[in-house]
Design a protein around this motif. Structure first.
Motif, short mmCIF file in Angstrom:
data_model
loop_
_atom_site.label_atom_id
_atom_site.label_comp_id
_atom_site.label_asym_id
_atom_site.label_seq_id
_atom_site.Cartn_x
_atom_site.Cartn_y
_atom_site.Cartn_z
N SER A 13 0.84 -1.21 0.00
CA SER A 13 0.00 0.00 0.00
C SER A 13 0.87 1.25 0.00
CB SER A 13 -0.93 0.01 1.21
OG SER A 13 -1.87 -1.04 1.10
N ILE A 14 1.93 1.23 0.78
CA ILE A 14 2.85 2.37 0.79
C ILE A 14 3.57 2.46 -0.57
CG2 ILE A 14 4.94 3.32 1.85
CD1 ILE A 14 3.88 2.03 4.51
N GLY A 15 3.91 1.32 -1.14
CA GLY A 15 4.49 1.31 -2.49
C GLY A 15 3.53 1.89 -3.51
N GLY A 16 2.24 1.59 -3.35
CA GLY A 16 1.23 2.17 -4.24
C GLY A 16 1.17 3.67 -4.12
N MET A 17 1.33 4.17 -2.89
CA MET A 17 1.36 5.62 -2.69
C MET A 17 2.63 6.21 -3.33
SD MET A 17 -0.28 6.27 1.03
CE MET A 17 -0.04 4.73 1.91
N ALA A 18 3.74 5.48 -3.27
CA ALA A 18 4.97 5.95 -3.93
C ALA A 18 4.77 6.02 -5.44
CB ALA A 18 6.13 5.01 -3.59
N ASN A 19 3.99 5.10 -5.97
CA ASN A 19 3.65 5.11 -7.39
C ASN A 19 2.90 6.40 -7.74
OD1 ASN A 19 1.23 4.49 -9.35
ND2 ASN A 19 2.84 3.05 -9.94
N VAL A 20 1.94 6.78 -6.91
CA VAL A 20 1.17 8.01 -7.14
C VAL A 20 2.08 9.23 -7.04
CG1 VAL A 20 -0.69 9.48 -6.27
CG2 VAL A 20 -1.01 7.00 -6.43
N ILE A 21 2.96 9.24 -6.06
CA ILE A 21 3.90 10.36 -5.90
C ILE A 21 4.78 10.48 -7.14
CG2 ILE A 21 5.90 11.17 -4.59
CD1 ILE A 21 4.46 9.97 -2.08
N PHE A 22 5.25 9.35 -7.65
CA PHE A 22 6.05 9.35 -8.89
C PHE A 22 5.25 9.98 -10.03
CE2 PHE A 22 6.83 7.38 -13.01
CZ PHE A 22 8.20 7.58 -13.17
N PRO A 40 -4.42 11.31 -18.29
CA PRO A 40 -5.48 11.93 -17.48
C PRO A 40 -4.88 12.50 -16.20
CG PRO A 40 -5.52 9.56 -17.22
CD PRO A 40 -4.49 9.86 -18.28
N SER A 41 -5.65 13.26 -15.48
CA SER A 41 -5.20 13.83 -14.21
C SER A 41 -5.14 12.74 -13.14
CB SER A 41 -6.15 14.93 -13.76
OG SER A 41 -5.85 15.33 -12.46
N PHE A 42 -4.11 12.80 -12.31
CA PHE A 42 -3.98 11.85 -11.20
C PHE A 42 -4.34 12.52 -9.89
CE2 PHE A 42 -0.77 10.42 -14.32
CZ PHE A 42 -1.34 9.19 -14.62
N ALA A 43 -5.02 13.65 -9.95
CA ALA A 43 -5.29 14.45 -8.76
C ALA A 43 -6.56 14.02 -8.04
CB ALA A 43 -5.38 15.92 -9.14
N LYS A 44 -7.08 12.86 -8.32
CA LYS A 44 -8.30 12.39 -7.68
C LYS A 44 -7.94 11.49 -6.49
CE LYS A 44 -10.79 12.39 -12.03
NZ LYS A 44 -11.40 11.56 -13.05
N ALA A 45 -8.66 11.65 -5.40
CA ALA A 45 -8.42 10.82 -4.22
C ALA A 45 -8.69 9.36 -4.52
CB ALA A 45 -9.29 11.29 -3.06
N SER A 46 -9.63 9.09 -5.41
CA SER A 46 -9.94 7.70 -5.75
C SER A 46 -8.76 7.01 -6.42
CB SER A 46 -11.18 7.62 -6.65
OG SER A 46 -10.95 8.31 -7.86
N PHE A 47 -7.93 7.77 -7.14
CA PHE A 47 -6.75 7.18 -7.78
C PHE A 47 -5.75 6.73 -6.72
CE2 PHE A 47 -2.57 7.38 -9.84
CZ PHE A 47 -2.79 6.45 -10.83
N LEU A 48 -5.54 7.56 -5.69
CA LEU A 48 -4.63 7.19 -4.60
C LEU A 48 -5.14 5.94 -3.90
CD1 LEU A 48 -2.22 7.69 -2.73
CD2 LEU A 48 -3.68 9.22 -1.41
N TYR A 49 -6.42 5.90 -3.61
CA TYR A 49 -7.01 4.74 -2.96
C TYR A 49 -6.81 3.48 -3.80
CZ TYR A 49 -10.56 1.36 -1.65
OH TYR A 49 -11.20 0.20 -1.32
N LYS A 50 -7.08 3.60 -5.09
CA LYS A 50 -6.95 2.44 -5.99
C LYS A 50 -5.51 1.93 -6.02
CE LYS A 50 -6.53 2.75 -10.38
NZ LYS A 50 -6.43 2.77 -11.80
N GLN A 51 -4.56 2.84 -6.13
CA GLN A 51 -3.16 2.43 -6.19
C GLN A 51 -2.70 1.79 -4.87
OE1 GLN A 51 -3.30 2.55 -9.52
NE2 GLN A 51 -1.10 2.87 -9.42
N ALA A 52 -3.14 2.36 -3.76
CA ALA A 52 -2.77 1.79 -2.46
C ALA A 52 -3.36 0.40 -2.29
CB ALA A 52 -3.22 2.72 -1.33
N TYR A 53 -4.61 0.23 -2.70
CA TYR A 53 -5.28 -1.07 -2.59
C TYR A 53 -4.60 -2.11 -3.48
CZ TYR A 53 -8.83 -4.67 -3.15
OH TYR A 53 -9.48 -5.88 -3.20
N TRP A 54 -4.43 -1.79 -4.76
CA TRP A 54 -3.81 -2.75 -5.68
C TRP A 54 -2.36 -3.01 -5.32
CZ3 TRP A 54 -6.00 -6.18 -8.58
CH2 TRP A 54 -7.30 -5.98 -9.01
N GLY A 55 -1.67 -1.98 -4.83
CA GLY A 55 -0.29 -2.19 -4.38
C GLY A 55 -0.24 -3.20 -3.24
N GLY A 56 -1.18 -3.09 -2.31
CA GLY A 56 -1.25 -4.06 -1.22
C GLY A 56 -1.51 -5.47 -1.72
#
Length: 132
Positions: A13-22, A40-56
């Motif tokens: 999940s933290i790795g997924g957040m690093a992906n979003v930061i990248f 597309p824009s990555f500025a949506k909270a749902s994108f962060l949630y999705k990346q954290a979930y799939w990263g986990g």
């Protein structure tokens, strides 16, 4: 075993957040534009949630006993797996086309770089917990 599952999911999940930061940082400095990508824009909270979930979920692969113990190799293997699924399953299901080529010719490279960020961060964090 439950502790290992929880730690791998948390690291992913933290790795997924690093992906979003990248993605956000490279977007701010204009890398996608330089690569000719129409993202597309990555500025949506749902994108962060999705990346954290799939990263986990992807990081649960760290529990497989046949993966190498070296955190770099393990992170690269999981990252390449995630990138391949993105490029050849999720992108074709959407409007991005096979390998995201409708977005731009360098999209596979950009996805691989973003997923390597995820995989290496997640794998390093998981490796730090393995001896505890």
């Amino acid at each position: 075993m439950l502790q290992r599952v929880l730690l791998s999911f948390a690291a992913g999940s933290i790795g997924g957040m690093a992906n979003v930061i990248f993605l956000v940082i490279t977007g701010l400095v204009g890398l996608p534009v330089l690569m000719g990508l129409d993202l597309p824009s990555f500025a949506k909270a749902s994108f962060l949630y999705k990346q954290a979930y799939w990263g986990g979920l992807w990081a649960l692969l760290f529990l497989l006993p046949f993966l190498p113990k070296n955190w770099i190799f393990r992170g690269v293997i999981v990252a390449v797996g995630a990138a391949l699924v993105t490029l050849f399953v999720f992108f074709p299901m959407g409007k991005a086309g096979v390998a995201g080529l409708n977005i731009g010719i360098l999209m596979p490279l950009y996805v691989l770089l973003a997923d390597l960020t995820f995989g290496l961060v997640a794998s390093k964090l998981y490796a730090l917990t393995e001896n505890n």
